[in-house]
Scaffold this active site. Structure first.
Site, mmCIF file in Angstrom:
data_model
loop_
_atom_site.group_PDB
_atom_site.id
_atom_site.type_symbol
_atom_site.label_atom_id
_atom_site.label_comp_id
_atom_site.label_asym_id
_atom_site.label_seq_id
_atom_site.Cartn_x
_atom_site.Cartn_y
_atom_site.Cartn_z
ATOM 1 N N ASN A 154 34.085 31.022 45.100
ATOM 2 C CA ASN A 154 35.202 31.587 45.851
ATOM 3 C C ASN A 154 34.831 31.950 47.277
ATOM 4 O OD1 ASN A 154 33.838 33.292 43.830
ATOM 5 N ND2 ASN A 154 34.771 34.984 44.918
ATOM 6 N N SER A 202 43.942 30.292 37.200
ATOM 7 C CA SER A 202 44.825 31.391 37.584
ATOM 8 C C SER A 202 45.926 30.863 38.503
ATOM 9 C CB SER A 202 43.983 32.436 38.320
ATOM 10 O OG SER A 202 44.794 33.486 38.770
ATOM 11 N N THR A 240 54.454 40.265 24.541
ATOM 12 C CA THR A 240 55.639 39.442 24.796
ATOM 13 C C THR A 240 55.360 38.439 25.908
ATOM 14 O OG1 THR A 240 57.047 41.251 24.101
ATOM 15 C CG2 THR A 240 58.088 39.565 25.464
ATOM 16 N N CYS A 327 37.779 40.649 46.288
ATOM 17 C CA CYS A 327 37.575 41.690 45.286
ATOM 18 C C CYS A 327 36.559 42.719 45.756
ATOM 19 C CB CYS A 327 37.143 41.066 43.974
ATOM 20 S SG CYS A 327 38.243 39.756 43.511
HETATM 21 N N1 PLP Z 1 37.295 33.758 39.371
HETATM 22 C C1 PLP Z 1 37.265 33.384 40.653
HETATM 23 C C2 PLP Z 1 36.314 32.311 41.074
HETATM 24 C C3 PLP Z 1 38.120 33.970 41.583
HETATM 25 O O1 PLP Z 1 38.085 33.594 42.864
HETATM 26 C C4 PLP Z 1 39.013 34.977 41.145
HETATM 27 C C5 PLP Z 1 39.891 35.678 42.113
HETATM 28 O O2 PLP Z 1 39.549 35.857 43.274
HETATM 29 C C6 PLP Z 1 39.006 35.328 39.785
HETATM 30 C C7 PLP Z 1 38.141 34.705 38.923
HETATM 31 C C8 PLP Z 1 39.949 36.368 39.251
HETATM 32 O O3 PLP Z 1 41.222 35.800 39.082
HETATM 33 P P1 PLP Z 1 42.528 36.731 38.947
HETATM 34 O O4 PLP Z 1 42.774 37.323 40.284
HETATM 35 O O5 PLP Z 1 43.608 35.787 38.507
HETATM 36 O O6 PLP Z 1 42.217 37.740 37.899
#
Ligand code: PLP
Length: 379
Positions: A154, A202, A240, A327
């Protein structure tokens, strides 16, 4: 220079597309039935959820029976890793291999399992951000249950050799999970040829709604649920059904393919223009091997600058980017990804990530370059 709004943080999240919104709209309004209901609006909702499952399965090259809707990438990662440990772990089998550059959804889950007796090996990438399948294979022992390697990172966008890793896992009789949250919007994923047992995706990274994702679980693998409740998702993921979100996700998944090559090649051109423009400042180094990165990602370290401070100054001029991963924003610890690649904490703290989407224009890119160069004079 006239102020613009340039959103260059698509790895954090994307805008909902019009086609997704249109597909979702009926299920946010008049088609509100519970997908488990026996009456007609319930049955219509059920059909919509199952159609979304089929679209998602088609995009991942698997059977609809192998797709389980979740609340997003984080839950999918947690489920695959915790579930595998719970189902297949024992005193003799307690080893999991992952990489030092995974998203925290994987890393924190592994840390939690360490408290429960799991032994985790974290394989480091090379300077280019690539984790070698050979290093993974060397770490496999008779105790190994699962290997979890992300499809693409990411922060840098670097695509990992996941096919080779999947192959070696299958050969060594070890389960293989890949977090394809970043890769799925740009790469045609084929669960079968990947030899993957679990794949996380996602919706909000591909112009779908937030709060929905999926876990691919290969047919025949009995993964226990993380939560307990109703019988939804074959009793494996109670709650649900979020019909509108599932429909939006299915739409986003099927919107990926038409024009994918054209979009990716536009992104590569725009990313190249951006990288060259930023490099002209003489203070920027690109992190990660761009020849094997997702097309819209560009992560740079900036000499004698603080990434967070740069971001705030870019924001004042209408530019959205990020330092490290979304994050960890607000937390100024150096990126674990960049430091694992061998950057110094200082270099990592000076990093900025741009992640473009196909709506980006050459004018937008030139605007970023001009503002960035201006801002750099002040820091
Ligand atoms: N995995 C990766 C590589 C991500 O970039 C992200 C979000 O930035 C996630 C997992 C988490 O996904 P979500 O935001 O849908 O929980």
């Amino acid at each position: 220079m006239e102020k613009r709004f340039v959103y260059a943080d698509n790895a954090a999240t994307t805008a909902l597309s019009e086609s997704v919104l249109n597909a979702m709209m009926p299920y946010l309004t008049e088609q509100y039935g519970n997908a488990s209901g026996v009456y007609s609006i319930g049955r219509r909702a059920r059909r919509a959820v199952e159609t979304a499952r089929e679209k998602t399965a088609l995009a991942l090259g698997c059977n609809p029976s192998e797709i389980f809707f979740t609340s997003g990438g984080t839950e999918s990662d947690n489920w695959a890793i915790q579930g595998a440990f719970r189902a297949f772990g024992s005193a003799e089998k307690n080893h999991i291999i992952t990489t030092a550059i995974e998203h925290h959804a994987v890393l924190r889950t592994c840390e939690e399992l360490e408290k429960q007796g799991a032994v985790i090996t974290y394989i480091k990438p090379d300077r280019n951000g690539v984790v070698s399948p050979d290093e993974i294979e060397k770490a496999v022992t008779d105790k190994t249950i699962l290997v979890s390697v992300m499809y693409a990172n990411n922060e840098t966008g670097v695509i990992q050799p996941v096919s080779e890793t999947g192959c070696l896992c299958r050969r060594r009789g070890v389960l293989f999970h890949t977090d394809a949250v970043q890769a799925a919007p740009h790469i045609t994923i084929d669960a079968g040829s990947l030899n993957a047992d679990f794949i996380s995706v996602s919706a909000h990274k591909m112009h779908g709604p937030k709060g929905i994702g999926a876990l691919y679980i290969r047919d025949g693998i009995k993964l226990p649920p993380l939560m307990f409740g109703g019988g939804q998702e074959k009793g494996k993921r109670p709650g649900t059904e979020n019909t509108a979100a599932a429909v939006g996700f299915g739409q986003a998944m099927s919107d990926i393919f038409p024009g994918l090559e054209k979009r990716n090649s536009h992104l590569v051109q725009m990313r190249k223009r951006l990288a060259e423009g930023l490099e002209r400042t003489g203070r920027v180094t690109v992190n990660g091997d761009m020849s094997r990165a997702l097309p819209g990602h560009l992560n740079v370290s900036v000499k004698n600058a603080d990434g967070e401070a740069l971001l705030l100054m870019l924001d004042l001029k209408g530019i959205c980017a990020s330092a490290g991963s979304a994050c960890t924003s607000g937390d100024s610890a150096p990126s674990h990804v960049l430091t694992a690649m061998g950057l110094t904490p200082q270099e990592a703290l000076s990093s900025v990530r741009f992640s473009l989407d196909s709506s980006i224009t050459a004018e937008d890119v030139d605007y970023i370059i001009n503002i960035f160069s201006e801002v750099l004079k002040k820091v």
